[in-house]
Design a protein around this motif. Structure first.
Motif, PDB file in Angstrom:
ATOM      1  N   VAL A 111       0.828  -1.210   0.000  1.00  0.00           N
ATOM      2  CA  VAL A 111       0.000   0.000   0.000  1.00  0.00           C
ATOM      3  C   VAL A 111       0.860   1.256   0.000  1.00  0.00           C
ATOM      4  CG1 VAL A 111      -1.657   1.340   1.350  1.00  0.00           C
ATOM      5  CG2 VAL A 111      -1.972  -1.127   1.083  1.00  0.00           C
ATOM      6  N   VAL A 112       1.935   1.236   0.782  1.00  0.00           N
ATOM      7  CA  VAL A 112       2.758   2.431   0.931  1.00  0.00           C
ATOM      8  C   VAL A 112       3.730   2.615  -0.232  1.00  0.00           C
ATOM      9  CG1 VAL A 112       4.765   1.490   2.155  1.00  0.00           C
ATOM     10  CG2 VAL A 112       3.922   3.765   2.742  1.00  0.00           C
ATOM     11  N   LEU A 113       3.968   1.577  -0.993  1.00  0.00           N
ATOM     12  CA  LEU A 113       4.963   1.634  -2.065  1.00  0.00           C
ATOM     13  C   LEU A 113       4.726   2.772  -3.061  1.00  0.00           C
ATOM     14  CD1 LEU A 113       7.428   0.460  -3.501  1.00  0.00           C
ATOM     15  CD2 LEU A 113       5.913  -1.194  -4.612  1.00  0.00           C
ATOM     16  N   PRO A 114       3.527   2.948  -3.618  1.00  0.00           N
ATOM     17  CA  PRO A 114       3.340   4.038  -4.600  1.00  0.00           C
ATOM     18  C   PRO A 114       3.579   5.428  -4.014  1.00  0.00           C
ATOM     19  CG  PRO A 114       1.516   2.463  -4.698  1.00  0.00           C
ATOM     20  CD  PRO A 114       2.300   2.145  -3.471  1.00  0.00           C
ATOM     21  N   VAL A 115       3.302   5.590  -2.695  1.00  0.00           N
ATOM     22  CA  VAL A 115       3.498   6.907  -2.075  1.00  0.00           C
ATOM     23  C   VAL A 115       4.978   7.254  -2.009  1.00  0.00           C
ATOM     24  CG1 VAL A 115       2.964   8.321  -0.055  1.00  0.00           C
ATOM     25  CG2 VAL A 115       1.417   6.485  -0.721  1.00  0.00           C
ATOM     26  N   THR A 116       5.836   6.254  -1.864  1.00  0.00           N
ATOM     27  CA  THR A 116       7.275   6.523  -1.780  1.00  0.00           C
ATOM     28  C   THR A 116       7.834   7.035  -3.108  1.00  0.00           C
ATOM     29  OG1 THR A 116       7.896   4.247  -2.385  1.00  0.00           O
ATOM     30  CG2 THR A 116       7.539   4.724  -0.053  1.00  0.00           C
ATOM     31  N   LYS A 123       3.497   8.513   7.164  1.00  0.00           N
ATOM     32  CA  LYS A 123       4.846   8.923   7.561  1.00  0.00           C
ATOM     33  C   LYS A 123       5.935   8.178   6.807  1.00  0.00           C
ATOM     34  CE  LYS A 123       3.160   9.765  12.194  1.00  0.00           C
ATOM     35  NZ  LYS A 123       3.028  11.194  12.000  1.00  0.00           N
ATOM     36  N   TYR A 124       5.618   7.007   6.327  1.00  0.00           N
ATOM     37  CA  TYR A 124       6.641   6.152   5.723  1.00  0.00           C
ATOM     38  C   TYR A 124       7.385   6.885   4.606  1.00  0.00           C
ATOM     39  CZ  TYR A 124       8.791   1.878   3.923  1.00  0.00           C
ATOM     40  OH  TYR A 124       9.698   0.929   3.522  1.00  0.00           O
ATOM     41  N   ALA A 125       6.652   7.475   3.678  1.00  0.00           N
ATOM     42  CA  ALA A 125       7.290   8.147   2.542  1.00  0.00           C
ATOM     43  C   ALA A 125       8.106   9.353   2.991  1.00  0.00           C
ATOM     44  CB  ALA A 125       6.229   8.579   1.528  1.00  0.00           C
ATOM     45  N   LEU A 126       7.620  10.061   4.015  1.00  0.00           N
ATOM     46  CA  LEU A 126       8.320  11.248   4.514  1.00  0.00           C
ATOM     47  C   LEU A 126       9.659  10.866   5.135  1.00  0.00           C
ATOM     48  CD1 LEU A 126       7.690  14.298   4.641  1.00  0.00           C
ATOM     49  CD2 LEU A 126       6.851  13.932   6.961  1.00  0.00           C
ATOM     50  N   PHE A 141      12.162   9.511   2.386  1.00  0.00           N
ATOM     51  CA  PHE A 141      12.549  10.545   1.422  1.00  0.00           C
ATOM     52  C   PHE A 141      14.031  10.926   1.531  1.00  0.00           C
ATOM     53  CE2 PHE A 141      12.924  14.886  -0.111  1.00  0.00           C
ATOM     54  CZ  PHE A 141      12.202  14.881  -1.288  1.00  0.00           C
ATOM     55  N   PRO A 142      14.570  11.252   2.735  1.00  0.00           N
ATOM     56  CA  PRO A 142      15.994  11.621   2.796  1.00  0.00           C
ATOM     57  C   PRO A 142      16.932  10.498   2.389  1.00  0.00           C
ATOM     58  CG  PRO A 142      14.832  12.335   4.780  1.00  0.00           C
ATOM     59  CD  PRO A 142      13.911  11.409   4.047  1.00  0.00           C
ATOM     60  N   ILE A 143      16.583   9.251   2.714  1.00  0.00           N
ATOM     61  CA  ILE A 143      17.447   8.130   2.343  1.00  0.00           C
ATOM     62  C   ILE A 143      17.490   7.979   0.820  1.00  0.00           C
ATOM     63  CG2 ILE A 143      17.867   5.663   2.614  1.00  0.00           C
ATOM     64  CD1 ILE A 143      16.307   5.733   5.202  1.00  0.00           C
ATOM     65  N   ALA A 144      16.321   7.952   0.207  1.00  0.00           N
ATOM     66  CA  ALA A 144      16.250   7.809  -1.247  1.00  0.00           C
ATOM     67  C   ALA A 144      16.920   8.982  -1.945  1.00  0.00           C
ATOM     68  CB  ALA A 144      14.791   7.691  -1.684  1.00  0.00           C
ATOM     69  N   ARG A 183      13.631   3.369  -4.632  1.00  0.00           N
ATOM     70  CA  ARG A 183      12.649   3.466  -3.561  1.00  0.00           C
ATOM     71  C   ARG A 183      11.926   2.138  -3.345  1.00  0.00           C
ATOM     72  NH1 ARG A 183      11.376   9.386  -2.994  1.00  0.00           N
ATOM     73  NH2 ARG A 183      13.083  10.359  -4.125  1.00  0.00           N
ATOM     74  N   THR A 184      11.695   1.413  -4.413  1.00  0.00           N
ATOM     75  CA  THR A 184      11.076   0.096  -4.289  1.00  0.00           C
ATOM     76  C   THR A 184      11.996  -0.861  -3.539  1.00  0.00           C
ATOM     77  OG1 THR A 184       9.869   0.431  -6.371  1.00  0.00           O
ATOM     78  CG2 THR A 184      10.069  -1.825  -5.554  1.00  0.00           C
ATOM     79  N   THR A 185      13.289  -0.805  -3.843  1.00  0.00           N
ATOM     80  CA  THR A 185      14.264  -1.648  -3.153  1.00  0.00           C
ATOM     81  C   THR A 185      14.304  -1.340  -1.655  1.00  0.00           C
ATOM     82  OG1 THR A 185      15.618  -1.746  -5.160  1.00  0.00           O
ATOM     83  CG2 THR A 185      16.682  -2.349  -3.084  1.00  0.00           C
ATOM     84  N   LEU A 186      14.218  -0.060  -1.302  1.00  0.00           N
ATOM     85  CA  LEU A 186      14.197   0.326   0.109  1.00  0.00           C
ATOM     86  C   LEU A 186      12.973  -0.235   0.822  1.00  0.00           C
ATOM     87  CD1 LEU A 186      15.365   4.063  -0.129  1.00  0.00           C
ATOM     88  CD2 LEU A 186      16.620   2.172   0.930  1.00  0.00           C
ATOM     89  N   VAL A 187      11.832  -0.194   0.159  1.00  0.00           N
ATOM     90  CA  VAL A 187      10.609  -0.735   0.757  1.00  0.00           C
ATOM     91  C   VAL A 187      10.737  -2.240   0.962  1.00  0.00           C
ATOM     92  CG1 VAL A 187       8.133  -1.111   0.406  1.00  0.00           C
ATOM     93  CG2 VAL A 187       9.142   1.094  -0.178  1.00  0.00           C
ATOM     94  N   VAL A 188      11.279  -2.929  -0.016  1.00  0.00           N
ATOM     95  CA  VAL A 188      11.457  -4.381   0.093  1.00  0.00           C
ATOM     96  C   VAL A 188      12.391  -4.717   1.266  1.00  0.00           C
ATOM     97  CG1 VAL A 188      12.410  -6.425  -1.042  1.00  0.00           C
ATOM     98  CG2 VAL A 188      10.993  -4.815  -2.338  1.00  0.00           C
ATOM     99  N   GLY A 189      13.473  -3.964   1.392  1.00  0.00           N
ATOM    100  CA  GLY A 189      14.415  -4.214   2.476  1.00  0.00           C
ATOM    101  C   GLY A 189      13.806  -4.009   3.855  1.00  0.00           C
ATOM    102  N   THR A 190      13.060  -2.921   4.025  1.00  0.00           N
ATOM    103  CA  THR A 190      12.430  -2.658   5.329  1.00  0.00           C
ATOM    104  C   THR A 190      11.364  -3.706   5.639  1.00  0.00           C
ATOM    105  OG1 THR A 190      10.869  -1.111   4.287  1.00  0.00           O
ATOM    106  CG2 THR A 190      12.878  -0.189   5.226  1.00  0.00           C
TER     107      THR A 190
END
Length: 390
Positions: A157-162, A300-303, A306-309, A329-336
Motif C-alpha cells: 500500500v505504501v509503495l506508490p506513495v514513496t 509517515k513512511y514516505a516522509l 525521502f531523505p534516504i532515497a 525506492r522500491t528496493t528500500l521498501v522491500v528491504g524494510t
C-alpha cells in the motif's frame, strides 16, 4: 475536518510551489509535514513510557521536547552557514569534512531506516488485532501468519506513495496523518470516558529502573531532525521556519501528553507497548482508533524514506532519472519489509532507535555542529577584519 481541508485548499491556491517547483513549500504545507513527522506513532508508546518511568517522567518528556525544538533551530542556522548544505550529512561535512559527513550519514540513515521498519511492525500488530488468528496459504504449501501477511500488505500500500519526490505533494499525505492523530487521541479519550473503562488507575510516581526505557521512548517521539532539515531546505520563506518548529512541537507535545496521561490512567500497570492493544475488542471506538493507527504509519513512511532515497539518488547521480528513482525506492521498501518480518517486537525496536540514534541525531550532533561552524565563522570574520586593517 471540513474546516481544516477548506483552509488547506485556500492556502494551496495562494501557494505557487505547485506551479513553480523551485519556489518551495509554503508555511502551512511545511507545518503539515512537520507535525506529521513529529506526531503520530509516538502517541501509541507514550502511555507505555509512563508505565516505565512513572508520573515524574513527564518532566523529562517536556524537557526532551524543548531541547529537541532548540536543536532543530540550531540545525537551520547551520544550513544557513553554507550554500553547500542540501541535507543533514552535508552539515557534518561543513563542520568536520568528509569523515564528518560519512559518520553523520551512517547514524542518520540508520535511524530513519529503523523508523520505517517500526511503521510496518505497527501495521502488522494492529491489523492482527483487528483480524486475529488469520493465516494465508500460497501454492498449497507456504503458510504465512496473519501478522506477516499484514506487513506485506502494508508495504504494498505504501509503495506508490514513496515514489512521490515533491514535499508539496507529500503535504497532502501529511494532512491525512495529522487528522488521523487527532482522531486517535479523541477515540482513546472517548473510550476512557464513555465506554466503561474510566480513568481510575493511579500509577506510580517514579520508577527508577524504568527511566532509561522511558527516556528512549520519549526521545523517539521527537526524532525527526533529518526530515526537519529537508523541510527547511524545501521551504519557500525560510524566515518563518522557527515559527513552524514552535507550532509543530507545541501541537505534538499536546497530543502526546493527552494520549499518554489518558492511556496510563486507563490501564495502569497493564499498559502494553501500543495502547491500541489494550482497547476493548469489538468496540466501535476501538476499531476507529485502530484504523486511524493504521493510517498514521502509512502517511509517515514516505516522509521518512525521502531523505534516504534522495541521498542514494544524489550519490549515484540519477536524481533526474525517474525509472531508476522508482527502482531505488522500491528496493528500500522491500528491504524494510524483510527486516520488519524478522523483528516483530514494536517496543524493542522503538527503544533501540531511541537509545542508539535519537540522542545523537536530535541533541548531540546539532550542538556539536553548531559550535564548530560558529567557531569557523568567527575565525573567518576575524581574518577578514585583519586583512582589512592591513
Amino acid at each position: 475536518i471540513i474546516c481544516v481541508v477548506a483552509v488547506y485548499r485556500r492556502v494551496e491556491i495562494m501557494d505557487t510551489s505547485a506551479t513553480h517547483p523551485g519556489c518551495g513549500t509554503g508555511f502551512l504545507k511545511t507545518s503539515f509535514n512537520g507535525i506529521n513527522a513529529l506526531s503520530g506513532i509516538g502517541i501509541l508508546s507514550v502511555p507505555y513510557a509512563l508505565l516505565q518511568g512513572g508520573w515524574l517522567s513527564l518532566a523529562i518528556f517536556v524537557a526532551i521536547a524543548m531541547v529537541n525544538c532548540y536543536t532543530a533551530i540550531l540545525l537551520h542556522r547551520c544550513v544557513d552557514a553554507s550554500s553547500r548544505v542540501q541535507s543533514y550529512p552535508d552539515i557534518g561535512e561543513v563542520a568536520f569534512g568528509r569523515k564528518g559527513k560519512i559518520i553523520t550519514a551512517t547514524i542518520i540513515y540508520l535511524e530513519l531506516y529503523l523508523c520505517v521498519i517500526d511503521f510496518l511492525i505497527i501495521e502488522g500488530d494492529n491489523l492482527d488485532k483487528l483480524f486475529p488468528g488469520k493465516s494465508f496459504r500460497f501454492a498449497g504449501h507456504l503458510t504465512i501468519t496473519g501478522k506477516q501477511a499484514f506487513v506485506l500488505i502494508a508495504s504494498l500500500v505504501v509503495l506508490p506513495v514513496t515514489w512521490l519526490r515533491s514535499l508539496g505533494k507529500l503535504a497532502y499525505v501529511s494532512l491525512g496523518g495529522v487528522l488521523a492523530s487527532a482522531v486517535l487521541v479523541a477515540a482513546v479519550l472517548w473510550i476512557g470516558a464513555f465506554d466503561g473503562v474510566g480513568f481510575h488507575e493511579r500509577g506510580v510516581l517514579v520508577n527508577w529502573s524504568g527511566l532509561p526505557a522511558a527516556m528512549s521512548l520519549y526521545a523517539f517521539c521527537f526524532s525527526s531532525h533529518p526530515v526537519v532539515v529537508k523541510l527547511y531546505i524545501g521551504m519557500k520563506d525560510r524566515k518563518m521556519f522557527p515559527k513552524v518548529l514552535v507550532l509543530c512541537f507545541g501541537i505534538s507535545v499536546l497530543g502526546y501528553g493527552v494520549a499518554g496521561v489518558a492511556g496510563y490512567l486507563m490501564y495502569g500497570a497493564s499498559t502494553q507497548s501500543q495502547v491500541t492493544l489494550n482497547l476493548p475488542s469489538g468496540n466501535l471506538r476501538s476499531k476507529i482508533a485502530i484504523y486511524t493507527t493504521l493510517v498514521n504509519p502509512l502517511t509517515k513512511y514516505a516522509l521518512y524514506i525521502f531523505p534516504i532515497a534522495d541521498a542514494i539518488e544524489d550519490g549515484l547521480r540519477v536524481a533526474n532519472n525517474r525509472p531508476v528513482s522508482v527502482a531505488i525506492r522500491t528496493t528500500l521498501v522491500v528491504g524494510t519489509t524483510m527486516v520488519a518480518l524478522a523483528v516483530p517486537l514494536f517496543s524493542y525496536v522503538t527503544m533501540l532507535i531511541g537509545a542508539l540514534t535519537c540522542g545523537s541525531v536530535a541533541i548531540l550532533m546539532p550542538c556539536v555542529f553548531y559550535l564548530k561552524i560558529s567557531s569557523m565563522t568567527t575565525r573567518m570574520l576575524d581574518s577578514v577584519q585583519n586583512l582589512s586593517l592591513i
